[in-house]
Every structure is written in structure tokens, then in C-alpha cells.
Design an enzyme around this catalytic site. Structure first.
Site, PDB file in Angstrom:
ATOM      1  N   ASP A  12      49.926  15.168 -11.225  1.00  0.00           N
ATOM      2  CA  ASP A  12      48.787  14.465 -11.798  1.00  0.00           C
ATOM      3  C   ASP A  12      49.195  13.885 -13.156  1.00  0.00           C
ATOM      4  O   ASP A  12      50.212  14.276 -13.735  1.00  0.00           O
ATOM      5  CB  ASP A  12      47.619  15.461 -11.938  1.00  0.00           C
ATOM      6  CG  ASP A  12      46.408  14.856 -12.598  1.00  0.00           C
ATOM      7  OD1 ASP A  12      45.951  13.799 -12.142  1.00  0.00           O
ATOM      8  OD2 ASP A  12      45.925  15.433 -13.596  1.00  0.00           O
ATOM      9  N   ASP A  14      46.604  12.373 -16.154  1.00  0.00           N
ATOM     10  CA  ASP A  14      45.728  12.714 -17.281  1.00  0.00           C
ATOM     11  C   ASP A  14      45.456  14.215 -17.323  1.00  0.00           C
ATOM     12  O   ASP A  14      44.996  14.803 -16.342  1.00  0.00           O
ATOM     13  CB  ASP A  14      44.383  11.980 -17.148  1.00  0.00           C
ATOM     14  CG  ASP A  14      44.542  10.474 -17.176  1.00  0.00           C
ATOM     15  OD1 ASP A  14      45.059   9.962 -18.177  1.00  0.00           O
ATOM     16  OD2 ASP A  14      44.159   9.814 -16.191  1.00  0.00           O
ATOM     17  N   ASP A 187      45.776  19.777 -13.232  1.00  0.00           N
ATOM     18  CA  ASP A 187      45.125  20.470 -14.344  1.00  0.00           C
ATOM     19  C   ASP A 187      43.690  20.875 -14.054  1.00  0.00           C
ATOM     20  O   ASP A 187      43.037  21.441 -14.929  1.00  0.00           O
ATOM     21  CB  ASP A 187      45.137  19.572 -15.594  1.00  0.00           C
ATOM     22  CG  ASP A 187      44.207  18.371 -15.450  1.00  0.00           C
ATOM     23  OD1 ASP A 187      44.254  17.696 -14.403  1.00  0.00           O
ATOM     24  OD2 ASP A 187      43.430  18.113 -16.382  1.00  0.00           O
TER      25      ASP A 187
END
Length: 234
Positions: A12, A14, A187
Site C-alpha cells: 500500500d 498512503d 496499514d
């Protein structure tokens, strides 16, 4: 972690590789200043508020912002008008984000080291984000991370976004790997839910954006405080 269990990794962007919260805050406040001329306070949205809304794509971020701001407005009709003006607000957001992409963001410590570890273990790497692809490609280049990935896919690359499993399945297909042998690194619950549904093992970083919820409460196969902690051994 045994690198022989994996042929590839999907990472991922961001909140996992780059802290882009400052970019989101700046673009959203510029959007609101344009959408609400003379009525939007100079202080604007704060980072804590924006952080809870990040992770499900730009459309979701803008809609959530408009709902939040609408709820703060004294007039119910003004709030309804603001939310109904999504198309204009979204166009303004896209325009402002184009101008500030990467200016208020920073690569998290340990990210280059972690990506090199994955490469040296022979894994094929793809970046999969809900950020629009054009923004993702530019950000990776600006931060010197573009050379790590053979594939990059954004929130507009497929018909659906994470937490739907489709983007992960399509990415595995492009990498030529099976989901069971493709590690997802993210995240948030978006990444974990998508990975579980796709059949990918998943590891989450502890420092990103998880909609204001404790990340260690998410169903994942492991947690790391830095990508530099990715030690792949035989």
C-alpha cells in the site's frame, strides 16, 4: 518470515510507505475555501479529523469531508446544498491535490530498506493504493520509490477499490502469482479485509491511518513498526 513462502508482495502507499496526511489536509482545505468562499475558517480541517476519513479513495474522502463540514454548519439547508455539490467539490479537490501532491508528505523511516529486503529476496513488487493512479505514480517518483515496483495500480485502475478483494486479485494476476504466495503489506483494515477475501497473507504497519481505530485490533498475520523489520529468511 520465510521468503520461500512468497513469490511477490503488494504494498500500500498512503500510511504505509509515505505519510501523506499533510497533502490531504492542504488539498481539502483549499477545496473547502473554494467551495465555501468567505465562510470557511482559516484554521480549516485539522489532521486528526482528516486522518479518520483517509483510506477508501478520493471520492470517499471528499464525500466524508462534505458530510463532516455540513454537520458543523448552522443551517440544515446549507449542509444539504454543500453535500449535493459533490461534483464541483471533487473537481476542486482533484485540481488542488495536483498542485500539492508530495509537498506536505514524507517517506516513513525504514521504507527503502524494507523494499530492498523484499527485492533482494527475489519477490516481485507491486504498489496497490486507493489513491488515483496519476497521483500515485507522481508521488512514488517524487519520493524516489518508483524504481522498486514492476506494477503500480490506483483506486481508478479497477472497477472496485480495497477493501474489495478485486484489486488484489487483479494485481496478483498481473504479477503472475497466486494470492496465497503474495504478501500484502498495508496499514489499515482496508488492506487486511481485502487480503483476507483475496486469500493473501497480510502484515500491517502500526503507524498508518486506520480510520481512528487501533490497528492491532485488525485481523492480520502480523504487525511491524517499520518496513525495515521485514526480515525474510530461508
Amino acid at each position: 518470515m520465510n521468503h520461500e513462502l512468497f513469490d511477490a508482495a503488494i504494498v500500500d502507499l498512503d500510511g504505509t510507505m509515505v505519510d501523506t496526511l499533510g497533502d490531504f489536509v492542504a488539498a481539502l482545505n483549499q477545496m473547502l475555501a473554494e467551495t465555501l468562499p468567505g465562510r470557511w475558517p482559516a484554521a480549516g480541517l485539522d489532521a486528526a479529523t482528516v486522518e479518520r476519513m483517509v483510506g477508501k479513495g478520493s471520492e470517499h474522502l471528499v464525500r466524508s469531508t462534505l458530510k463532516h463540514v455540513g454537520a458543523q454548519m448552522g443551517s440544515a439547508q446549507s449542509a444539504i446544498n454543500l453535500i449535493a455539490n459533490f461534483d464541483a467539490a471533487f473537481a476542486a479537490y482533484q485540481r488542488h491535490y495536483t498542485g500539492i501532491n508530495g509537498r506536505h508528505s514524507a517517506v516513513y523511516p525504514g521504507v527503502p530498506e524494507g523494499l530492498r529486503t523484499l527485492q533482494q529476496a527475489g519477490l516481485r513488487l507491486a504498489c496497490l493504493t486507493n489513491k488515483p493512479l496519476a497521483f500515485a505514480l507522481e508521488l512514488l517518483k517524487l519520493k524516489g520509490l518508483d524504481g522498486f515496483f514492476t506494477q503500480v495500480f490506483g483506486g481508478d485502475s479497477f472497477e472496485r477499490k480495497k477493501p474489495d478483494p478485486l484489486p488484489l486479485l487483479k494485481t496478483c494476476e498481473c504479477l503472475g502469482t497466486s494470492p496465497a504466495r503474495t504478501l500484502m503489506i498495508g496499514d489499515s483494515s482496508n488492506d487486511a479485509r481485502a487480503a483476507r477475501a483475496a486469500g493473501c497473507p497480510v502484515v500491517l504497519v502500526t503507524y498508518g491511518y486506520n480510520h481512528g481505530e487501533p490497528v492491532r485490533d485488525v485481523d492480520a498475520d502480523g504487525f511491524i513498526d517499520s518496513l525495515a523489520e521485514l526480515h525474510l529468511q530461508k
